[in-house]
Design a protein around this motif. Structure first.
Motif, PDB file in Angstrom:
ATOM      1  N   MET A 166      16.392  17.600   5.548  1.00  0.00           N
ATOM      2  CA  MET A 166      17.199  18.801   5.691  1.00  0.00           C
ATOM      3  C   MET A 166      18.029  18.723   6.960  1.00  0.00           C
ATOM      4  O   MET A 166      17.487  18.435   8.044  1.00  0.00           O
ATOM      5  CB  MET A 166      16.299  20.047   5.746  1.00  0.00           C
ATOM      6  N   TYR A 167      19.306  18.951   6.793  1.00  0.00           N
ATOM      7  CA  TYR A 167      20.182  19.105   7.953  1.00  0.00           C
ATOM      8  C   TYR A 167      20.551  20.575   8.056  1.00  0.00           C
ATOM      9  O   TYR A 167      21.025  21.184   7.088  1.00  0.00           O
ATOM     10  CB  TYR A 167      21.458  18.268   7.817  1.00  0.00           C
ATOM     11  N   VAL A 168      20.321  21.149   9.220  1.00  0.00           N
ATOM     12  CA  VAL A 168      20.673  22.541   9.465  1.00  0.00           C
ATOM     13  C   VAL A 168      21.643  22.588  10.630  1.00  0.00           C
ATOM     14  O   VAL A 168      21.341  22.085  11.725  1.00  0.00           O
ATOM     15  CB  VAL A 168      19.430  23.405   9.786  1.00  0.00           C
ATOM     16  N   GLY A 169      22.783  23.154  10.397  1.00  0.00           N
ATOM     17  CA  GLY A 169      23.757  23.384  11.457  1.00  0.00           C
ATOM     18  C   GLY A 169      23.993  24.872  11.593  1.00  0.00           C
ATOM     19  O   GLY A 169      24.396  25.533  10.634  1.00  0.00           O
ATOM     20  N   ASN A 170      23.720  25.414  12.764  1.00  0.00           N
ATOM     21  CA  ASN A 170      23.810  26.858  12.963  1.00  0.00           C
ATOM     22  C   ASN A 170      24.772  27.153  14.103  1.00  0.00           C
ATOM     23  O   ASN A 170      24.511  26.810  15.260  1.00  0.00           O
ATOM     24  CB  ASN A 170      22.425  27.442  13.281  1.00  0.00           C
ATOM     25  N   LEU A 193       9.752  27.915   6.583  1.00  0.00           N
ATOM     26  CA  LEU A 193      10.231  29.096   7.274  1.00  0.00           C
ATOM     27  C   LEU A 193      11.744  29.024   7.354  1.00  0.00           C
ATOM     28  O   LEU A 193      12.329  27.954   7.159  1.00  0.00           O
ATOM     29  CB  LEU A 193       9.640  29.164   8.677  1.00  0.00           C
ATOM     30  N   PRO A 194      12.406  30.157   7.622  1.00  0.00           N
ATOM     31  CA  PRO A 194      13.857  30.097   7.823  1.00  0.00           C
ATOM     32  C   PRO A 194      14.177  29.234   9.047  1.00  0.00           C
ATOM     33  O   PRO A 194      13.732  29.530  10.157  1.00  0.00           O
ATOM     34  CB  PRO A 194      14.233  31.574   8.067  1.00  0.00           C
ATOM     35  N   PHE A 195      14.925  28.164   8.846  1.00  0.00           N
ATOM     36  CA  PHE A 195      15.175  27.227   9.937  1.00  0.00           C
ATOM     37  C   PHE A 195      16.077  27.821  11.016  1.00  0.00           C
ATOM     38  O   PHE A 195      16.217  27.246  12.097  1.00  0.00           O
ATOM     39  CB  PHE A 195      15.772  25.930   9.393  1.00  0.00           C
ATOM     40  N   VAL A 196      16.682  28.994  10.727  1.00  0.00           N
ATOM     41  CA  VAL A 196      17.473  29.644  11.769  1.00  0.00           C
ATOM     42  C   VAL A 196      16.589  29.986  12.960  1.00  0.00           C
ATOM     43  O   VAL A 196      17.039  30.021  14.105  1.00  0.00           O
ATOM     44  CB  VAL A 196      18.174  30.902  11.212  1.00  0.00           C
ATOM     45  N   TRP A 197      15.274  30.216  12.717  1.00  0.00           N
ATOM     46  CA  TRP A 197      14.366  30.485  13.839  1.00  0.00           C
ATOM     47  C   TRP A 197      14.160  29.246  14.693  1.00  0.00           C
ATOM     48  O   TRP A 197      13.891  29.351  15.886  1.00  0.00           O
ATOM     49  CB  TRP A 197      13.034  31.014  13.318  1.00  0.00           C
ATOM     50  N   TYR A 198      14.273  28.064  14.093  1.00  0.00           N
ATOM     51  CA  TYR A 198      14.204  26.837  14.883  1.00  0.00           C
ATOM     52  C   TYR A 198      15.460  26.680  15.735  1.00  0.00           C
ATOM     53  O   TYR A 198      15.394  26.304  16.907  1.00  0.00           O
ATOM     54  CB  TYR A 198      14.079  25.632  13.960  1.00  0.00           C
ATOM     55  N   THR A 199      16.610  26.948  15.128  1.00  0.00           N
ATOM     56  CA  THR A 199      17.862  26.734  15.861  1.00  0.00           C
ATOM     57  C   THR A 199      18.089  27.793  16.924  1.00  0.00           C
ATOM     58  O   THR A 199      19.041  27.687  17.706  1.00  0.00           O
ATOM     59  CB  THR A 199      19.053  26.700  14.885  1.00  0.00           C
ATOM     60  N   ASN A 200      17.231  28.816  16.974  1.00  0.00           N
ATOM     61  CA  ASN A 200      17.297  29.745  18.099  1.00  0.00           C
ATOM     62  C   ASN A 200      17.024  29.024  19.418  1.00  0.00           C
ATOM     63  O   ASN A 200      17.493  29.439  20.475  1.00  0.00           O
ATOM     64  CB  ASN A 200      16.270  30.873  17.927  1.00  0.00           C
ATOM     65  N   GLN A 201      16.236  27.925  19.348  1.00  0.00           N
ATOM     66  CA  GLN A 201      15.875  27.226  20.588  1.00  0.00           C
ATOM     67  C   GLN A 201      17.090  26.571  21.241  1.00  0.00           C
ATOM     68  O   GLN A 201      17.347  26.815  22.423  1.00  0.00           O
ATOM     69  CB  GLN A 201      14.769  26.211  20.329  1.00  0.00           C
ATOM     70  N   ASN A 250      33.420  26.044  19.447  1.00  0.00           N
ATOM     71  CA  ASN A 250      32.570  26.266  18.281  1.00  0.00           C
ATOM     72  C   ASN A 250      31.303  25.418  18.393  1.00  0.00           C
ATOM     73  O   ASN A 250      31.115  24.459  17.645  1.00  0.00           O
ATOM     74  CB  ASN A 250      33.331  25.934  16.989  1.00  0.00           C
ATOM     75  N   PRO A 251      30.419  25.738  19.326  1.00  0.00           N
ATOM     76  CA  PRO A 251      29.184  24.956  19.475  1.00  0.00           C
ATOM     77  C   PRO A 251      28.267  25.147  18.275  1.00  0.00           C
ATOM     78  O   PRO A 251      28.133  26.264  17.754  1.00  0.00           O
ATOM     79  CB  PRO A 251      28.557  25.535  20.747  1.00  0.00           C
ATOM     80  N   ILE A 252      27.634  24.075  17.816  1.00  0.00           N
ATOM     81  CA  ILE A 252      26.759  24.123  16.647  1.00  0.00           C
ATOM     82  C   ILE A 252      25.392  23.560  17.021  1.00  0.00           C
ATOM     83  O   ILE A 252      25.288  22.421  17.488  1.00  0.00           O
ATOM     84  CB  ILE A 252      27.347  23.312  15.468  1.00  0.00           C
ATOM     85  N   ALA A 253      24.361  24.358  16.824  1.00  0.00           N
ATOM     86  CA  ALA A 253      22.991  23.884  17.015  1.00  0.00           C
ATOM     87  C   ALA A 253      22.587  23.101  15.770  1.00  0.00           C
ATOM     88  O   ALA A 253      22.645  23.627  14.654  1.00  0.00           O
ATOM     89  CB  ALA A 253      22.049  25.059  17.238  1.00  0.00           C
ATOM     90  N   GLU A 254      22.167  21.854  15.957  1.00  0.00           N
ATOM     91  CA  GLU A 254      21.874  20.982  14.826  1.00  0.00           C
ATOM     92  C   GLU A 254      20.400  20.601  14.796  1.00  0.00           C
ATOM     93  O   GLU A 254      19.788  20.359  15.837  1.00  0.00           O
ATOM     94  CB  GLU A 254      22.739  19.728  14.890  1.00  0.00           C
ATOM     95  N   GLN A 289      32.518  32.990  14.863  1.00  0.00           N
ATOM     96  CA  GLN A 289      32.111  31.605  14.613  1.00  0.00           C
ATOM     97  C   GLN A 289      30.702  31.522  14.011  1.00  0.00           C
ATOM     98  O   GLN A 289      29.939  30.593  14.296  1.00  0.00           O
ATOM     99  CB  GLN A 289      32.148  30.791  15.924  1.00  0.00           C
ATOM    100  N   ASN A 290      30.353  32.476  13.163  1.00  0.00           N
ATOM    101  CA  ASN A 290      28.999  32.547  12.602  1.00  0.00           C
ATOM    102  C   ASN A 290      28.957  31.764  11.287  1.00  0.00           C
ATOM    103  O   ASN A 290      29.558  32.176  10.289  1.00  0.00           O
ATOM    104  CB  ASN A 290      28.611  34.014  12.368  1.00  0.00           C
ATOM    105  N   LYS A 291      28.249  30.654  11.293  1.00  0.00           N
ATOM    106  CA  LYS A 291      28.151  29.826  10.089  1.00  0.00           C
ATOM    107  C   LYS A 291      26.829  29.067  10.105  1.00  0.00           C
ATOM    108  O   LYS A 291      26.404  28.557  11.137  1.00  0.00           O
ATOM    109  CB  LYS A 291      29.310  28.840   9.998  1.00  0.00           C
ATOM    110  N   VAL A 292      26.170  29.008   8.946  1.00  0.00           N
ATOM    111  CA  VAL A 292      24.947  28.227   8.793  1.00  0.00           C
ATOM    112  C   VAL A 292      25.154  27.221   7.669  1.00  0.00           C
ATOM    113  O   VAL A 292      25.554  27.592   6.556  1.00  0.00           O
ATOM    114  CB  VAL A 292      23.731  29.119   8.477  1.00  0.00           C
ATOM    115  N   ILE A 293      24.880  25.948   7.952  1.00  0.00           N
ATOM    116  CA  ILE A 293      24.983  24.877   6.961  1.00  0.00           C
ATOM    117  C   ILE A 293      23.581  24.367   6.666  1.00  0.00           C
ATOM    118  O   ILE A 293      22.829  24.027   7.587  1.00  0.00           O
ATOM    119  CB  ILE A 293      25.864  23.730   7.473  1.00  0.00           C
TER     120      ILE A 293
END
Length: 710
Positions: A134-138, A285-293, A176-180, A102-106
């Motif tokens: 910017m909308y980031v869904g990880n 910065l890569p927003f994936v580091w934000y969605t780590n939280q 399929n939980p998504i960090a937004e 379920q690995n996907k980044v939007i």
């Protein structure tokens, strides 16, 4: 645009301790279904409106939208990922790749920019505003199909209890939980281009940026105990109590970026132009580091890494279960509490802000005799606010090993001495640092001939130092993969030091020549040959074991010994015993042939100080234009053939990339009794630092294209 690439199984990432070898290497094999693939989809649209209001005023309005979806998957059916080890290293791996479930980044980005320009005789004033949303869904579930590790093949075949179990699952039955993250950046800026005279131009500007957060991260009620100031359980690297609250983003504060530059046409004929400037520049910065939280805040999903037998017994994990959800019922199903043990948390520091650098440059454009153009640029960059990550659950080291020697280093007496809270694996914090700087230089010679012949030659160098390259998209990986030495009591992974940047290419030479000839009024052929030569990366020399006992394997930089200074120990690999005497002789020979090691005997290896050999590549491109006038318009059909790495097509030994002979540069194994082992590769002690990389990236290839221009 859609692009899909097949990738080999993920190297050695997994619950600590990690293996030295990759899962696909001379020491190990992985089955085909453990491979993974990427599907990258990109769509964009832009609208621009330019308005000339009068002879002095104009306006530009630009609106853009971009949608990027990066998805990762596997050909495997849902099945746990399994690592089977042999002699403490990777051996066999199979199952649904452990980081692809379920690995996907939007990434959806919408931009609005409006620039108003006013011209006077000497001034060109520009004022503008910009807003980016910017909308980031990880969606990221490492171990989402569950993960099992066995220390031997017999342990797996006999269906014994695994040594390690890990899993990530969504709360409340969410599969399929998504960090937004909804993020905005508003900006306002003004610039004045002041022409003092016809030869000299001065440019000054000021930009103001303001980050905005439109969504709050989900949180787990169990974190309330970490926000109680009367019961601190974490600390920052300075030893101050750290309150942990993953339900909030950092407090947004304005970012001010002033800058000034100039352009001086010395003779007024552009035969010599001097230019430069200095200022503050803001980046992202890569927003994936934000969605780590939210993903590692246990409000959306839960990740467990169970490495102790007592904990395996506690959760009832006694044997392999082919159903990825087989043990779901053993764990909490709602975000009402934190894991009793093995939790791995991630947080963005409350004072965190976007990175900024102070950059100063000076450049010259010069016309040399023979109508040769010469361009040179020198740039100095200093970090005002850079990015690094630390573990708020890691105590300062409490001892030093090898006391009284040149290779004394800090470490831990026992595993319980590492953490403030023993039930938590780590608490990684994304924070800012002002450490880091670099100098870069580039110079280019170019000439355009009247007969269609063109040529250029460029040299560039870079010397950049930082405290970390943040090598990983996961918070824990970015923290743990940063190699360290740590020689003073108290030093640990939280006290990185300035060293070469992982992405600093010391030297690069690029050159090319092209020839275009036209004939029969309708046809034109262009042939170009380009060359690129450069150091193909930096690497570390590390121990394959955890020499400082901090619980992280493969991140400790070696001390470069002579064989006579240390004691080697016999060991057996693939049924063959490699004696201490053989290792000692092979080690001295290995050090002597290595450009970096041989010059630094008697010192600690520095981070990313060793360079890969130069890589030399030639590419050939041929373009065939067929023109036709239809009515009043020109139409052109262009056929192209690009032969990449053409040298390899001529000679199979040319243009071949290199890889480290010893995976990850982990050349030495340190043992608890103070002895060492020189790590063998495929049962043989290494004699060279690098060897040929056998992969499609080392071979020649061809791209054919067709374009219609009208």
């Amino acid at each position: 645009m859609i692009n899909t690439n097949d990738q080999v199984t993920n190297g050695n990432s997994a619950p600590a301790p990690r293996s030295t070898s990759n899962r696909w290497s001379n020491n190990a094999m992985s089955y085909a279904n453990s491979l993974y693939n990427f599907t990258n989809t990109v769509g964009s649209i832009s609208l621009e409106l330019k308005s000339n209001l009068n002879s002095k005023m104009s306006n530009q309005l630009l609106v853009t939208g971009t949608n990027v979806v990066d998805a990762r998957g596997s050909n495997s059916t849902p099945f746990p990922f399994v690592d089977i080890k042999k002699d403490g290293d990777q051996y066999i791996s199979f199952g649904y790749e452990l980081f692809s479930w379920q690995n996907k980044v939007i990434n959806n980005t919408y931009s609005f920019i409006d620039n108003f320009t006013y011209n006077t005789n000497k001034h060109t004033l520009t004022a503008g505003v910009a807003f980016d949303y910017m909308y980031v869904g990880n969606s990221f579930m490492r171990y989402g199909s569950s993960y099992y590790r066995y220390d031997s093949l017999s342990q797996f075949l006999n269906d014994e209890q695994p040594s390690v179990f890990a899993i990530t699952y969504g709360y409340n039955g969410e599969k399929n939980p998504i960090a937004e993250l909804g993020f905005g950046q508003a900006a306002a800026y003004v610039q004045d281009e002041y022409r003092l005279n016809k030869n000299f131009k001065l440019i000054g500007g000021l930009r103001l940026d303001l980050p905005m957060y439109f969504t709050e991260p989900l949180a787990n009620a169990g974190f309330s105990k970490y926000t109680d100031a009367t019961k601190p359980v974490f600390k920052d690297p300075e030893g101050k109590d750290y309150m942990y609250d993953p339900s909030k983003w950092p407090t947004a504060s304005p970012l001010v970026s002033p800058r000034i530059g100039f352009n001086y046409d010395v003779k007024g004929d552009k035969s010599m132009v001097v230019r430069g400037g200095t200022g503050i520049f803001t980046g992202r910065l890569p927003f994936v580091w934000y969605t780590n939280q939210p993903t590692n805040g246990y409000g959306l999903q839960s990740t467990l890494e169970i490495t102790k037998k007592a904990d395996l017994d506690k959760y009832g994990i006694t044997q392999f279960n082919p159903d990825p959800a087989g043990y779901f019922d053993s764990f909490p199903t709602t975000p009402a509490a934190l894991p009793a043990t093995g939790g791995s948390y991630a947080l963005v520091d409350p004072k965190f802000n976007f990175p900024q650098v102070w950059r100063t440059s000076i450049g010259v454009d010069f016309k040399l005799p023979g109508d040769i153009d010469f361009t040179a640029d020198l740039i100095y960059t200093k970090s005002v606010r850079d990015i690094y990550q630390y573990d708020a659950n890691m105590k300062p080291s409490d001892t030093t090993f090898f006391q009284g020697t040149e290779w004394e280093r800090a470490g831990y007496t026992k595993s319980s001495a590492r953490t403030y809270t023993s039930t938590v694996r780590n608490a990684i914090v994304l924070a800012n640092t002002n450490q880091g700087s670099g100098v870069s230089f580039a110079a280019t010679l170019s000439k355009t001939f009247k007969n269609g012949f063109n040529t250029f030659l460029t040299y560039s160098m870079n010397n950049t130092r930082d405290i970390t390259a943040n090598p990983g998209s996961q918070a824990a990986s970015a923290f743990q993969n940063n190699a360290i030495t740590g020689t003073s009591l108290g030093d640990n992974q939280n006290t990185p030091y300035l060293a070469f940047s992982q992405y600093s290419t010391p030297h690069r030479v690029v050159g090319g020549l092209s020839y275009k000839f036209e004939y029969a009024k309708r046809f034109a052929t262009t042939v170009s040959l380009t060359y690129a030569g450069f150091n193909a990366g930096r690497f570390n020399y590390t121990y394959s074991t955890d020499i400082n006992n901090d619980g992280i394997t493969g991140n400790d930089l070696i001390f470069i010994h002579k064989a006579s200074d240390i004691k080697f120990k016999n060991y057996t690999v693939s049924g063959k015993t490699i004696t201490a005497e053989e290792q000692a002789a092979a080690w001295d020979a290995y050090v002597a042939q290595d450009a970096y090691l041989s010059k630094n005997v008697g010192q600690f290896a520095d981070r990313y100080a060793a360079n890969m050999p130069w890589l030399h590549r030639f590419d050939l491109a041929i373009y065939q234009d067929i023109a036709q006038k239809i009515g009043k318009n020109d139409h052109k059909l262009q056929l192209s053939a690009n032969i990449l790495n053409i040298g390899n097509m001529i000679n199979s030994s040319w243009g071949v990339a290199q890889q480290l002979t010893v995976n990850n540069g982990a050349v030495l194994r340190s043992n608890s009794d103070g002895t060492y082992q020189f790590n063998a590769v495929n049962g043989v002690l290494p004699t060279t630092t690098t060897r040929d990389l056998v992969s499609p990236s080392s071979t020649w290839g061809m791209q054919l294209g067709v374009r219609y221009l009208f």
